[in-house]
Scaffold this motif. Structure first.
Motif, PDB file in Angstrom:
ATOM      1  N   TRP A  20      19.595  68.188 -43.736  1.00 56.91           N
ATOM      2  CA  TRP A  20      18.460  68.805 -44.427  1.00 56.91           C
ATOM      3  C   TRP A  20      17.320  67.797 -44.511  1.00 56.91           C
ATOM      4  N   PRO A  21      16.084  68.170 -44.791  1.00 52.87           N
ATOM      5  CA  PRO A  21      15.627  69.433 -45.378  1.00 52.87           C
ATOM      6  C   PRO A  21      15.775  70.623 -44.423  1.00 52.87           C
ATOM      7  N   LEU A  22      15.906  71.799 -45.041  1.00 54.13           N
ATOM      8  CA  LEU A  22      16.165  73.037 -44.318  1.00 54.13           C
ATOM      9  C   LEU A  22      14.918  73.919 -44.329  1.00 54.13           C
ATOM     10  N   LEU A  23      14.571  74.439 -43.157  1.00 55.61           N
ATOM     11  CA  LEU A  23      13.461  75.385 -43.027  1.00 55.61           C
ATOM     12  C   LEU A  23      14.039  76.772 -42.764  1.00 55.61           C
ATOM     13  N   VAL A  24      13.537  77.780 -43.466  1.00 56.81           N
ATOM     14  CA  VAL A  24      13.923  79.171 -43.221  1.00 56.81           C
ATOM     15  C   VAL A  24      12.687  79.926 -42.763  1.00 56.81           C
ATOM     16  N   ASP A  46      18.876  73.512 -57.432  1.00 59.14           N
ATOM     17  CA  ASP A  46      17.895  73.884 -58.446  1.00 59.14           C
ATOM     18  C   ASP A  46      16.805  74.748 -57.815  1.00 59.14           C
ATOM     19  N   LYS A  47      16.373  75.764 -58.553  1.00 60.23           N
ATOM     20  CA  LYS A  47      15.318  76.652 -58.040  1.00 60.23           C
ATOM     21  C   LYS A  47      14.063  75.884 -57.657  1.00 60.23           C
ATOM     22  N   GLN A  48      13.815  74.789 -58.364  1.00 64.42           N
ATOM     23  CA  GLN A  48      12.621  73.995 -58.090  1.00 64.42           C
ATOM     24  C   GLN A  48      12.693  73.310 -56.721  1.00 64.42           C
ATOM     25  N   GLU A  49      13.898  73.246 -56.151  1.00 62.76           N
ATOM     26  CA  GLU A  49      14.067  72.620 -54.837  1.00 62.76           C
ATOM     27  C   GLU A  49      13.879  73.615 -53.692  1.00 62.76           C
ATOM     28  N   ILE A  50      13.561  74.870 -54.031  1.00 61.56           N
ATOM     29  CA  ILE A  50      13.348  75.903 -53.011  1.00 61.56           C
ATOM     30  C   ILE A  50      11.870  76.287 -53.016  1.00 61.56           C
ATOM     31  N   GLY A  51      11.167  75.959 -51.961  1.00 57.13           N
ATOM     32  CA  GLY A  51       9.741  76.246 -51.884  1.00 57.13           C
ATOM     33  C   GLY A  51       9.446  77.435 -50.987  1.00 57.13           C
ATOM     34  N   ILE A  52       8.452  78.231 -51.373  1.00 56.91           N
ATOM     35  CA  ILE A  52       8.015  79.381 -50.572  1.00 56.91           C
ATOM     36  C   ILE A  52       6.558  79.165 -50.186  1.00 56.91           C
ATOM     37  N   ILE A  53       6.280  79.229 -48.900  1.00 59.61           N
ATOM     38  CA  ILE A  53       4.900  79.100 -48.426  1.00 59.61           C
ATOM     39  C   ILE A  53       4.262  80.481 -48.459  1.00 59.61           C
ATOM     40  N   SER A  54       3.209  80.625 -49.267  1.00 59.49           N
ATOM     41  CA  SER A  54       2.600  81.939 -49.495  1.00 59.49           C
ATOM     42  C   SER A  54       1.331  82.167 -48.697  1.00 59.49           C
ATOM     43  N   SER A  55       0.659  81.079 -48.306  1.00 55.23           N
ATOM     44  CA  SER A  55      -0.597  81.252 -47.566  1.00 55.23           C
ATOM     45  C   SER A  55      -0.821  80.057 -46.646  1.00 55.23           C
ATOM     46  N   GLY A  56      -1.769  80.213 -45.740  1.00 58.21           N
ATOM     47  CA  GLY A  56      -2.090  79.151 -44.800  1.00 58.21           C
ATOM     48  C   GLY A  56      -2.730  77.940 -45.447  1.00 58.21           C
ATOM     49  N   LYS A  57      -3.123  78.069 -46.722  1.00 60.81           N
ATOM     50  CA  LYS A  57      -3.742  76.965 -47.445  1.00 60.81           C
ATOM     51  C   LYS A  57      -2.718  76.105 -48.181  1.00 60.81           C
ATOM     52  N   ASN A  63      10.558  69.794 -50.665  1.00 62.14           N
ATOM     53  CA  ASN A  63      11.734  70.457 -51.231  1.00 62.14           C
ATOM     54  C   ASN A  63      12.914  70.380 -50.257  1.00 62.14           C
ATOM     55  N   LYS A  64      14.108  70.620 -50.781  1.00 55.06           N
ATOM     56  CA  LYS A  64      15.288  70.659 -49.920  1.00 55.06           C
ATOM     57  C   LYS A  64      15.252  71.855 -48.977  1.00 55.06           C
ATOM     58  N   VAL A  65      14.730  72.982 -49.494  1.00 55.58           N
ATOM     59  CA  VAL A  65      14.640  74.217 -48.712  1.00 55.58           C
ATOM     60  C   VAL A  65      13.210  74.735 -48.771  1.00 55.58           C
ATOM     61  N   VAL A  66      12.654  75.078 -47.619  1.00 59.77           N
ATOM     62  CA  VAL A  66      11.310  75.658 -47.560  1.00 59.77           C
ATOM     63  C   VAL A  66      11.391  76.961 -46.774  1.00 59.77           C
ATOM     64  N   ILE A  67      10.824  78.029 -47.341  1.00 59.45           N
ATOM     65  CA  ILE A  67      10.862  79.363 -46.727  1.00 59.45           C
ATOM     66  C   ILE A  67       9.451  79.731 -46.293  1.00 59.45           C
ATOM     67  N   ILE A  68       9.302  80.153 -45.035  1.00 62.80           N
ATOM     68  CA  ILE A  68       7.983  80.451 -44.484  1.00 62.80           C
ATOM     69  C   ILE A  68       8.083  81.657 -43.550  1.00 62.80           C
ATOM     70  N   SER A  69       6.991  82.379 -43.380  1.00 67.67           N
ATOM     71  CA  SER A  69       6.977  83.526 -42.471  1.00 67.67           C
ATOM     72  C   SER A  69       6.641  83.069 -41.052  1.00 67.67           C
ATOM     73  N   TYR A  70       6.934  83.930 -40.087  1.00 70.31           N
ATOM     74  CA  TYR A  70       6.621  83.619 -38.693  1.00 70.31           C
ATOM     75  C   TYR A  70       5.113  83.405 -38.505  1.00 70.31           C
ATOM     76  N   ASP A  71       4.305  84.249 -39.129  1.00 69.69           N
ATOM     77  CA  ASP A  71       2.857  84.143 -38.958  1.00 69.69           C
ATOM     78  C   ASP A  71       2.313  82.836 -39.526  1.00 69.69           C
ATOM     79  N   LEU A  72       2.806  82.455 -40.720  1.00 69.31           N
ATOM     80  CA  LEU A  72       2.334  81.211 -41.327  1.00 69.31           C
ATOM     81  C   LEU A  72       2.868  79.993 -40.584  1.00 69.31           C
ATOM     82  N   LEU A  73       4.029  80.115 -39.966  1.00 68.50           N
ATOM     83  CA  LEU A  73       4.550  79.017 -39.158  1.00 68.50           C
ATOM     84  C   LEU A  73       3.581  78.678 -38.030  1.00 68.50           C
TER      85      LEU A  73
END
Length: 451
Positions: A20-24, A46-57, A63-73
């Motif tokens: 890790w870190p792990l990308l989803v 911990d929930k605080q270790e899971i990040g969600i990318i919401s916008s291009g900004k 974080n240990k885990v980061v979650i991102i969409s295909y478009d934002l990737l």
């Protein structure tokens, strides 16, 4: 669908947590569902270790885990690479079927530095074998070149304008190669006896799209006022429910649009006309054939539309009114049922589910309820659970929404709301004919008792 790809991917990734870190990477509508899944199945993080990318900004968090969409990737490709992820999960990996697409090129660039790559899809090939090449080459770059794969398994031909890889050849050999080298495949038919007849899932919608209006906050406050009585209570609650449908619509459309890309056949239930219109418009924009049944469709036309959905493979979606199409229809051609809106009567919901879950259905049925936090859904969902629990204890129902595969919200206050909704069915005559879906004033959409 419904056989556990998400939990298996999380378990595999956790086993190799040293990488890790792990990308989803997931369709945008599923980012928050993945967050809930990590909270449910891997509570050690911990929930605080899971990040969600919401916008291009957004910046890429440490974080240990980061979650991102295909478009934002695609937009944040360089920042993702610089972050140094060592493992990645690609959900619905058929999104990478086109090797020329921007999202595919960005994903390939991100994968180069990875130690672990997991790809999930119930439909890895949507049309032709060439669509599988980008997924194969991501997992095993040394297995085939593009031309070798195309010539061997896509009935490749050299044409005056270039290579033609639109066919198929040596499919049995390809299956053997995939299963021996890089693919675990499980069919419903293999494990059907181990599955429940229905698999219920609560899908948490993207909160950045379900933006809470000031009107919604005002309605929520009014609904919880202790001095609100009688018909005023019910009118306030119906308005709150109606506004929730409007607030959720953008996120619902995003989720439905992602489902369309997978080419799955499914049923979508909604209640309000504006929600059904929004869903229908999204389907039409994708040029997908579908049927729609609401209060304006005659019994004769309902039969014709159902036959079309049942017999025509090209007709992939049935958009149905919860109150006008919850009974009397057989739609077993689909094993996925999606509820864009909730409804306060659990009997109506279970009847609607059974349009697919009935005699003639050969698969386990997956039922997904799309909910938005901070809306009337927070109150209706636990209330439906509570009502069904009462019916179960009385031996009047075998359904149980508490078994839905979600993280439950146990902190929602529902004392006064359960009284509102509990009285509603007793004081309102809710039949199909009483719902005027063209009316935009919620309290006028129901026929009230003279009292």
């Amino acid at each position: 669908m419904g056989l556990g790809k998400t939990i298996q991917a999380i378990a595999i990734a956790n086993y190799f947590s040293k990488d890790w870190p792990l990308l989803v990477v997931t369709p945008s509508s599923l980012r928050y569902a993945w967050f809930e899944s990590f909270c449910t199945w891997l509570p050690s993080i911990d929930k605080q270790e899971i990040g969600i990318i919401s916008s291009g900004k957004d910046h890429i968090p440490n974080n240990k885990v980061v979650i991102i969409s295909y478009d934002l990737l695609s937009k944040l490709q360089e920042a993702i690479i610089a972050r140094g992820f060592k493992s990645v999960i690609f959900d619905e990996s058929h999104f990478l079927k086109n090797h020329k697409a921007v999202r595919t090129k960005a994903s390939q660039a991100v994968m180069r530095g990875m130690n672990r790559i997991i790809m999930l899809s119930g439909t890895p090939v949507l049309s032709r074998p060439i669509e599988l090449f980008t997924q194969i080459s991501a997992l095993r770059r040394d297995l085939f070149s593009y031309k070798e794969y195309g010539m061997r398994y896509c009935n490749g031909k050299e044409m005056p304008w270039g290579l033609d890889f639109f066919g198929s050849s040596n499919m049995e050999e390809l299956q053997l190669v995939l299963e021996e080298v890089l693919m675990i495949r499980r069919l419903k038919s293999d494990v059907l006896k181990q599955l429940p007849a229905k698999i219920r899932q609560m899908i948490v919608l993207n909160p950045t799209l379900s933006k809470k209006s000031s009107i919604l906050k005002m309605m929520s406050s009014r609904v919880h006022e202790e001095n609100l009585q009688g018909m005023e209570k019910r009118a306030a609650l119906l308005e709150y429910y109606h506004e929730t449908g409007q607030v959720k619509l953008k996120a619902v459309v995003e989720y439905i649009t992602d489902l369309l890309e997978s080419e799955k056949k499914f049923i979508c239930f909604a209640h309000h006309r504006n929600v059904m219109d929004g869903i229908s418009a999204a389907i039409e924009a994708k040029k997908v054939d579908y049927i729609r049944i609401d209060g304006n469709v005659s019994s004769e036309d309902k039969k014709k539309l159902c036959d079309k959905f049942q017999l025509n493979d090209a007709c992939r979606v049935a958009v149905l009114s919860i109150t006008s199409a919850n009974c009397g229809l057989t739609l077993t051609a689909a094993s996925l049922v999606v509820f864009a809106e909730l409804f306060w009567n659990p009997g109506i919901l279970t009847q609607a589910e059974d349009r697919a879950h009935r005699i003639g259905q050969e698969d386990s049925v997956v039922v997904q309820y799309l909910v938005a936090k901070g809306t009337a859904d927070d109150d209706i969902w636990p209330l439906v659970q509570l009502k069904l629990d009462v019916l179960n204890k009385a031996g009047l129902s075998k359904d149980n929404f508490k078994s839905a595969d979600t993280l439950q919200r146990n902190d929602v206050a529902q004392t006064c709301l359960s009284d509102f909704w509990g009285d509603l069915n007793e004081t309102l005559d809710i039949s199909d004919a009483d719902f005027d879906l063209s009316c935009d004033i919620p309290e006028k959409r129901l026929k009230l008792d003279e009292e």
